[in-house]
Design an enzyme around this catalytic site. Structure first.
Site, PDB file in Angstrom:
ATOM      1  N   SER A   7      -4.041   6.603  -0.995  1.00 34.08           N
ATOM      2  CA  SER A   7      -5.121   5.835  -0.317  1.00 34.08           C
ATOM      3  C   SER A   7      -5.580   4.314  -0.953  1.00 34.08           C
ATOM      4  O   SER A   7      -4.602   3.163  -1.682  1.00 34.08           O
ATOM      5  CB  SER A   7      -5.752   6.000   0.662  1.00 34.08           C
ATOM      6  OG  SER A   7      -6.544   4.974   1.743  1.00 34.08           O
ATOM      7  N   LYS A  37      -0.054   8.018   0.526  1.00 36.05           N
ATOM      8  CA  LYS A  37      -0.670   7.674   1.611  1.00 36.05           C
ATOM      9  C   LYS A  37      -0.576   5.632   2.323  1.00 36.05           C
ATOM     10  O   LYS A  37      -2.236   5.420   1.462  1.00 36.05           O
ATOM     11  CB  LYS A  37      -2.105   8.597   2.124  1.00 36.05           C
ATOM     12  CG  LYS A  37      -2.930   8.546   3.066  1.00 36.05           C
ATOM     13  CD  LYS A  37      -3.620   7.043   3.627  1.00 36.05           C
ATOM     14  CE  LYS A  37      -4.307   7.934   5.231  1.00 36.05           C
ATOM     15  NZ  LYS A  37      -5.125   6.577   5.550  1.00 36.05           N
ATOM     16  N   ASP A  79       1.948  -3.904 -10.329  1.00 33.53           N
ATOM     17  CA  ASP A  79       1.963  -5.918  -9.708  1.00 33.53           C
ATOM     18  C   ASP A  79       2.049  -6.678 -10.704  1.00 33.53           C
ATOM     19  O   ASP A  79       3.290  -6.999 -11.003  1.00 33.53           O
ATOM     20  CB  ASP A  79       2.639  -5.292  -8.546  1.00 33.53           C
ATOM     21  CG  ASP A  79       3.207  -4.556  -8.004  1.00 33.53           C
ATOM     22  OD1 ASP A  79       4.045  -3.427  -8.088  1.00 33.53           O
ATOM     23  OD2 ASP A  79       3.359  -4.259  -6.766  1.00 33.53           O
TER      24      ASP A  79
END
Length: 532
Positions: A294, A319, A305
């Site tokens: 999460s 999740k 990224d």
């Protein structure tokens, strides 16, 4: 109690009535929804009024809600009022109580540490005290469940509780009147200099105070010479989205995307950095594992990224479903999935699942282990359709659920022997450590006034190891042979030393000892030491 089911029925009835009054034509889906809700309403009323036996309408309503949610995704859920309180307390950053860390030893509450400047410390309760009664009700030697003990100790701020305490070396029982107060719940459990110039911060969850805790810890470590950071999110199950966004913001430039959410009826929303972060130029490595989920994955995905961090460990949990809380009149709550989380380059964090198949979803860890994904990187294969590229250096990263690390650290299934695992599962290690500290607290504090001295000079007494082995034998737990016992001892001694340090000082010192043998930490150090 029928009100829960009728709440949705009332809403749809109101929709139908409004449409009729205003001569608004309902869509086919809206008309269908009204008919289905009425069906549920009729069934509820029929059962409660006509069924042959007495019916608990409260449970009937809850079972109906749970039955509907069960057929959806693995994270849409229903919580009772009591469960809502238990779930939200750790995220709020505080609860109301007496302020002690404790454990149960021989059916007695043993105080490990009173909270600094907390209610118990202020009246004189110290580490090693045994709380044996609460408001003249015995809680020791009566086989009381832990949850029930906690409920007696907690209570509204400003209320008073009388504690009966037995203290080693004091013949008579002591009594303390403690005024309950707000007790902080820290999500940051370790922050220390792991090597000169390199700090390590471990977050165990993402709560309301996590961002402030991280900023304060970084400020402290910078004063100790921190130039590079290891952010440890191993076994961090997540928490608040806001905390994940705020922490990511510390590392990213103005306008850089952190995460975005999108769902069938929820329009896309992008969360972006505001450029006010204080760690934008600090080299960082993030550590994750198969239990990082999460909010942990939001932070890790954002930093990976944007090429702001190298990621070390194993593929995270996966999740990536956004739940919207829907509060019920009685304080219960539905958490309904309404959208997905996506990393800045568009990777969906959520791993695949089949609607209504919770068992298969819960078997994911065992399946990963069975297929070799946790132990061998060669067993991990990604389709070309799951290939993405980082935004600055255009490195290859993969979607498909969870965050795949840049540097894979295999799970060492041989690290803990079967005998060691059984010692841990039966709480033999922790119970014997608690007894050892209880009997030797004064001499340990005298011999090791500082953690540095303890770390350098303390060695686990053979007598303590012998007690563990003897207690295990009493419980019919034995090593397979002498070879297994000898293989168990080095890791058992390390863990025991760390547990002693935890009870004498805190979690910070526990991780200082345990992390010296953590392969992910070793790799993170190697990466950061290569950076100029």
């Amino acid at each position: 109690m029928i009100r829960k089911i009728l709440l949705a029925a009332a809403f749809t009835a109101m929709l139908a009535a409004t449409a009729h009054a205003q001569q608004i034509k309902l869509t086919g889906e809206e008309e269908k929804a009204i008919k289905e809700i009425r069906k549920v309403q009729i069934a509820q009323m029929a059962i409660s009024q006509l069924y042959v036996d007495t019916v608990n309408t409260h449970k009937l309503a809850e079972d109906a809600i749970k039955g509907m949610l069960k057929e959806l995704d693995p994270h849409s859920s229903y919580s009772t009022p009591k469960e809502v309180k238990q779930l939200t307390e750790p995220l709020q950053g505080n609860f109301e109580g007496i302020g002690v860390q404790f454990n149960l030893i021989d059916d007695t509450l043993l105080v490990i540490q009173p909270t600094l400047n907390g209610p118990s410390e202020k009246v004189g309760i110290v580490a090693g005290d045994r709380i044996v009664s609460v408001n003249d009700t015995a809680i020791a030697g009566v086989k009381m469940e832990r949850d029930k003990i906690v409920s007696k100790l907690r209570g509204p701020k400003g209320t008073q509780v009388k504690l009966g305490v037995v203290r080693r070396g004091v013949p008579d029982k002591l009594y303390f009147n403690v005024v309950r107060d707000k007790i902080p719940v820290n999500t940051l459990v370790a922050a220390y200099m792991v090597r000169p110039g390199i700090g390590l911060i471990r977050l165990e969850s993402f709560g309301a105070t996590s961002h402030d805790e991280l900023v304060d810890a970084c400020d402290s470590l910078k004063k100790q010479g921190m130039k590079k950071l290891i952010l440890d999110l191993q076994q961090n199950g997540g928490g608040l989205l806001k905390a994940a966004v705020d922490i990511s913001n510390e590392f990213l430039k103005d306008g850089e995307k952190i995460v975005y959410t999108e769902g069938r009826t929820v329009p896309r929303f992008d969360y972006k950095a505001n450029g006010k972060g204080t760690l934008k130029k600090m080299p960082v490595v993030v550590m994750i594992d198969e239990f990082s989920a999460s909010a942990s994955e939001i932070v890790t995905g954002a930093l990976q990224d944007h090429d702001r961090a190298m990621v070390v460990g194993r593929r995270s949990f996966g999740k990536g479903l956004v739940q919207r809380p829907i509060e019920m009149p009685d304080g219960s709550m539905i958490r309904l999935t309404v959208a997905h989380y996506y990393t800045p380059v568009g990777r969906c964090i959520q791993k695949p699942y089949k609607k209504g198949d919770l068992k298969e979803y819960e078997m994911d860890y065992e399946n990963r282990l069975k297929h070799g994904e946790l132990t061998n990187p060669d067993s991990i294969h990604f389709a070309d359709s799951l290939k993405y590229y980082t935004l600055n250096k255009h490195r290859t990263v993969y979607g498909g659920g969870g965050i795949m690390p840049d540097y894979f650290i295999p799970l060492d299934t041989t690290q803990y022997t079967r005998f060691h695992r059984q010692l841990a599962v039966k709480s033999i290690i922790i119970q014997q450590v608690l007894k050892y500290i209880d009997q030797n607290r004064a001499s340990l504090k005298n011999d090791y006034p500082t953690f540095d001295r303890f770390e350098q000079q303390f060695s686990v007494p053979q007598e303590l190891i012998d007690r563990m082995v003897a207690e295990a034998e009493k419980q019919k737990v034995k090593p397979k042979d002498e070879e297994e016992l000898q293989k168990t001892l080095p890791r058992l001694r390390l863990q025991t030393k760390a547990l002693v340090a935890r009870d004498l000082w805190g979690m910070n010192e526990y991780f200082k000892i345990m992390n010296e043998e953590n392969e992910a930490v070793k790799k993170a150090l190697e990466i950061l030491e290569e950076k100029k």
